[in-house]
Design a protein around this motif. Structure first.
Motif, PDB file in Angstrom:
ATOM      1  N   UNK A  63       0.823  -1.199   0.000  1.00 30.62           N
ATOM      2  CA  UNK A  63       0.000   0.000   0.000  1.00 30.62           C
ATOM      3  C   UNK A  63       0.859   1.251   0.000  1.00 30.62           C
ATOM      4  N   UNK A  64       2.048   1.151   0.586  1.00 31.92           N
ATOM      5  CA  UNK A  64       2.992   2.260   0.636  1.00 31.92           C
ATOM      6  C   UNK A  64       4.374   1.686   0.910  1.00 31.92           C
ATOM      7  N   UNK A  87      15.731  11.791   7.844  1.00 25.21           N
ATOM      8  CA  UNK A  87      15.265  12.002   6.477  1.00 25.21           C
ATOM      9  C   UNK A  87      14.292  10.876   6.149  1.00 25.21           C
ATOM     10  N   UNK A  88      13.145  11.242   5.612  1.00 25.21           N
ATOM     11  CA  UNK A  88      12.148  10.232   5.289  1.00 25.21           C
ATOM     12  C   UNK A  88      11.700  10.347   3.850  1.00 25.21           C
ATOM     13  N   UNK A  89      11.280   9.236   3.359  1.00 27.70           N
ATOM     14  CA  UNK A  89      10.667   9.138   2.048  1.00 27.70           C
ATOM     15  C   UNK A  89       9.473   8.217   2.210  1.00 27.70           C
ATOM     16  N   UNK A  90       8.345   8.628   1.684  1.00 28.87           N
ATOM     17  CA  UNK A  90       7.138   7.801   1.691  1.00 28.87           C
ATOM     18  C   UNK A  90       6.554   7.840   0.295  1.00 28.87           C
ATOM     19  N   UNK A  91       6.229   6.664  -0.247  1.00 23.86           N
ATOM     20  CA  UNK A  91       5.581   6.557  -1.569  1.00 23.86           C
ATOM     21  C   UNK A  91       4.299   5.763  -1.440  1.00 23.86           C
ATOM     22  N   UNK A  92       3.266   6.243  -2.120  1.00 18.86           N
ATOM     23  CA  UNK A  92       1.986   5.532  -2.124  1.00 18.86           C
ATOM     24  C   UNK A  92       1.246   5.861  -3.412  1.00 18.86           C
ATOM     25  N   UNK A  93       0.423   4.924  -3.856  1.00 21.36           N
ATOM     26  CA  UNK A  93      -0.463   5.159  -4.989  1.00 21.36           C
ATOM     27  C   UNK A  93      -1.829   5.554  -4.459  1.00 21.36           C
ATOM     28  N   UNK A  94      -2.422   6.536  -5.101  1.00 24.97           N
ATOM     29  CA  UNK A  94      -3.719   7.042  -4.675  1.00 24.97           C
ATOM     30  C   UNK A  94      -4.735   6.898  -5.792  1.00 24.97           C
ATOM     31  N   UNK A  95      -6.002   6.981  -5.420  1.00 26.53           N
ATOM     32  CA  UNK A  95      -7.054   7.002  -6.425  1.00 26.53           C
ATOM     33  C   UNK A  95      -6.920   8.291  -7.224  1.00 26.53           C
ATOM     34  N   UNK A  96      -7.266   8.245  -8.507  1.00 26.77           N
ATOM     35  CA  UNK A  96      -7.096   9.399  -9.386  1.00 26.77           C
ATOM     36  C   UNK A  96      -7.841  10.629  -8.866  1.00 26.77           C
ATOM     37  N   UNK A 131       5.463  15.366  -4.028  1.00 19.57           N
ATOM     38  CA  UNK A 131       5.422  15.188  -5.477  1.00 19.57           C
ATOM     39  C   UNK A 131       4.289  14.232  -5.815  1.00 19.57           C
ATOM     40  N   UNK A 132       3.553  14.579  -6.873  1.00 21.11           N
ATOM     41  CA  UNK A 132       2.538  13.645  -7.371  1.00 21.11           C
ATOM     42  C   UNK A 132       2.735  13.476  -8.858  1.00 21.11           C
ATOM     43  N   UNK A 133       2.547  12.245  -9.299  1.00 26.36           N
ATOM     44  CA  UNK A 133       2.712  11.912 -10.707  1.00 26.36           C
ATOM     45  C   UNK A 133       1.435  11.237 -11.166  1.00 26.36           C
ATOM     46  N   UNK A 134       0.826  11.789 -12.217  1.00 29.05           N
ATOM     47  CA  UNK A 134      -0.381  11.214 -12.795  1.00 29.05           C
ATOM     48  C   UNK A 134       0.028  10.383 -13.996  1.00 29.05           C
ATOM     49  N   UNK A 135      -0.363   9.117 -14.002  1.00 25.84           N
ATOM     50  CA  UNK A 135      -0.056   8.228 -15.123  1.00 25.84           C
ATOM     51  C   UNK A 135      -1.344   7.913 -15.870  1.00 25.84           C
ATOM     52  N   UNK A 144      -6.199   0.568 -18.768  1.00 25.07           N
ATOM     53  CA  UNK A 144      -5.680   0.764 -17.412  1.00 25.07           C
ATOM     54  C   UNK A 144      -6.261   2.050 -16.836  1.00 25.07           C
ATOM     55  N   UNK A 145      -6.650   2.002 -15.576  1.00 20.59           N
ATOM     56  CA  UNK A 145      -7.167   3.234 -14.961  1.00 20.59           C
ATOM     57  C   UNK A 145      -6.037   4.227 -14.708  1.00 20.59           C
ATOM     58  N   UNK A 146      -6.405   5.499 -14.605  1.00 18.02           N
ATOM     59  CA  UNK A 146      -5.420   6.504 -14.241  1.00 18.02           C
ATOM     60  C   UNK A 146      -4.868   6.174 -12.868  1.00 18.02           C
ATOM     61  N   UNK A 147      -3.607   6.472 -12.671  1.00 16.42           N
ATOM     62  CA  UNK A 147      -2.966   6.193 -11.390  1.00 16.42           C
ATOM     63  C   UNK A 147      -2.197   7.425 -10.946  1.00 16.42           C
ATOM     64  N   UNK A 148      -2.288   7.730  -9.668  1.00 18.29           N
ATOM     65  CA  UNK A 148      -1.544   8.847  -9.109  1.00 18.29           C
ATOM     66  C   UNK A 148      -0.598   8.298  -8.047  1.00 18.29           C
ATOM     67  N   UNK A 149       0.674   8.607  -8.211  1.00 20.91           N
ATOM     68  CA  UNK A 149       1.681   8.217  -7.228  1.00 20.91           C
ATOM     69  C   UNK A 149       2.070   9.454  -6.441  1.00 20.91           C
ATOM     70  N   UNK A 150       2.072   9.317  -5.122  1.00 15.63           N
ATOM     71  CA  UNK A 150       2.423  10.400  -4.207  1.00 15.63           C
ATOM     72  C   UNK A 150       3.769  10.083  -3.573  1.00 15.63           C
ATOM     73  N   UNK A 151       4.619  11.092  -3.474  1.00 16.52           N
ATOM     74  CA  UNK A 151       5.912  10.924  -2.812  1.00 16.52           C
ATOM     75  C   UNK A 151       6.089  12.064  -1.817  1.00 16.52           C
ATOM     76  N   UNK A 152       6.338  11.701  -0.575  1.00 14.91           N
ATOM     77  CA  UNK A 152       6.581  12.673   0.487  1.00 14.91           C
ATOM     78  C   UNK A 152       8.038  12.526   0.903  1.00 14.91           C
ATOM     79  N   UNK A 153       8.793  13.603   0.737  1.00 18.39           N
ATOM     80  CA  UNK A 153      10.187  13.638   1.188  1.00 18.39           C
ATOM     81  C   UNK A 153      10.259  14.708   2.263  1.00 18.39           C
ATOM     82  N   UNK A 154      10.767  14.336   3.424  1.00 14.22           N
ATOM     83  CA  UNK A 154      10.840  15.296   4.526  1.00 14.22           C
ATOM     84  C   UNK A 154      12.073  15.008   5.367  1.00 14.22           C
ATOM     85  N   UNK A 155      12.573  16.058   5.998  1.00 12.67           N
ATOM     86  CA  UNK A 155      13.668  15.890   6.949  1.00 12.67           C
ATOM     87  C   UNK A 155      13.466  16.863   8.092  1.00 12.67           C
TER      88      UNK A 155
END
Length: 194
Positions: A63-64, A87-96, A131-135, A144-155
């Motif tokens: 899920x993430x 320093x953290x990085x979190x990646x997850x896919x979200x509904x469009x 950052x969000x990326x729409x595919x 294929x349904x649209x997909x949105x990937x979310x990336x949270x980078x924080x420190x």
């Protein structure tokens, strides 16, 4: 697995890593030690995580995912305003629909700030990017349904060697990005059914 640190590590770094050993995380989170980044700080350690829909199934969908990096410079660094930087990085896919929300960046950053606050921490010298990326797929892949990937980078800077609440805050952030509901203290989640 919690990193042990190099043999020549200063005692403060070793104590900081030991503070991570007894952290209790949700069963959906699977941690593993990975190499820390080189050349950013004299001493580093890192953990990688996956949040799985089914805690017991290694083949379950992720899920993430993310990384939790501990940086230590005994001399400190001016930008950190301290000797320990996380320093953290979190990646997850979200509904469009969620991914197209113009407030997504602000909401995702609030997840980070709220996760720290929930663990009793302040976001000392915090910074980050969302950052969000729409595919969208076309041609033979247009079903294929649209997909949105979310990336949270924080420190942010830890005020002392006890990094346990920082790892717990990162775990909360991972689970929030994964869409898992928060758990009240003392409650153990039941495994999801597919």
């Amino acid at each position: 697995m919690i990193p042990a640190g190099p043999d020549d590590a200063p005692p403060a770094f070793v104590r900081a890593l030991r503070s991570l050993r007894d952290v209790q995380l949700r069963p959906e989170i699977h941690l593993e030690e990975v190499p820390g980044p080189a050349r950013i700080a004299p001493y580093t350690a890192a953990l990688a995580a996956e949040v799985r829909a089914n805690a017991r199934d290694i083949e379950a969908d992720d899920l993430a995912s993310g990384r939790f990096v501990v940086l230590h410079d005994p001399a400190g660094q001016e930008a950190w305003d301290g000797t320990f930087r996380l320093v953290t990085l979190v990646r997850a896919s979200l509904e469009a629909e969620v991914g197209s929300d113009p407030m997504l960046g602000e909401v995702a950053w609030s997840w980070f700030v709220d996760a720290l606050a929930e663990s009793g921490l302040d976001a000392h010298a915090a910074g980050g990017t969302i950052t969000r990326v729409l595919s969208q797929s076309f041609g033979a892949l247009d079903r294929r349904p649209e997909q949105v990937d979310l990336e949270i980078r924080a420190s942010w800077t830890a005020r002392d060697e006890n990094l346990q609440p920082h790892l717990q805050a990162w775990a909360v952030l991972l689970c929030t990005a994964a869409g898992l509901p928060p758990l009240p203290a003392g409650v153990v989640p039941l495994p999801r059914r597919r």
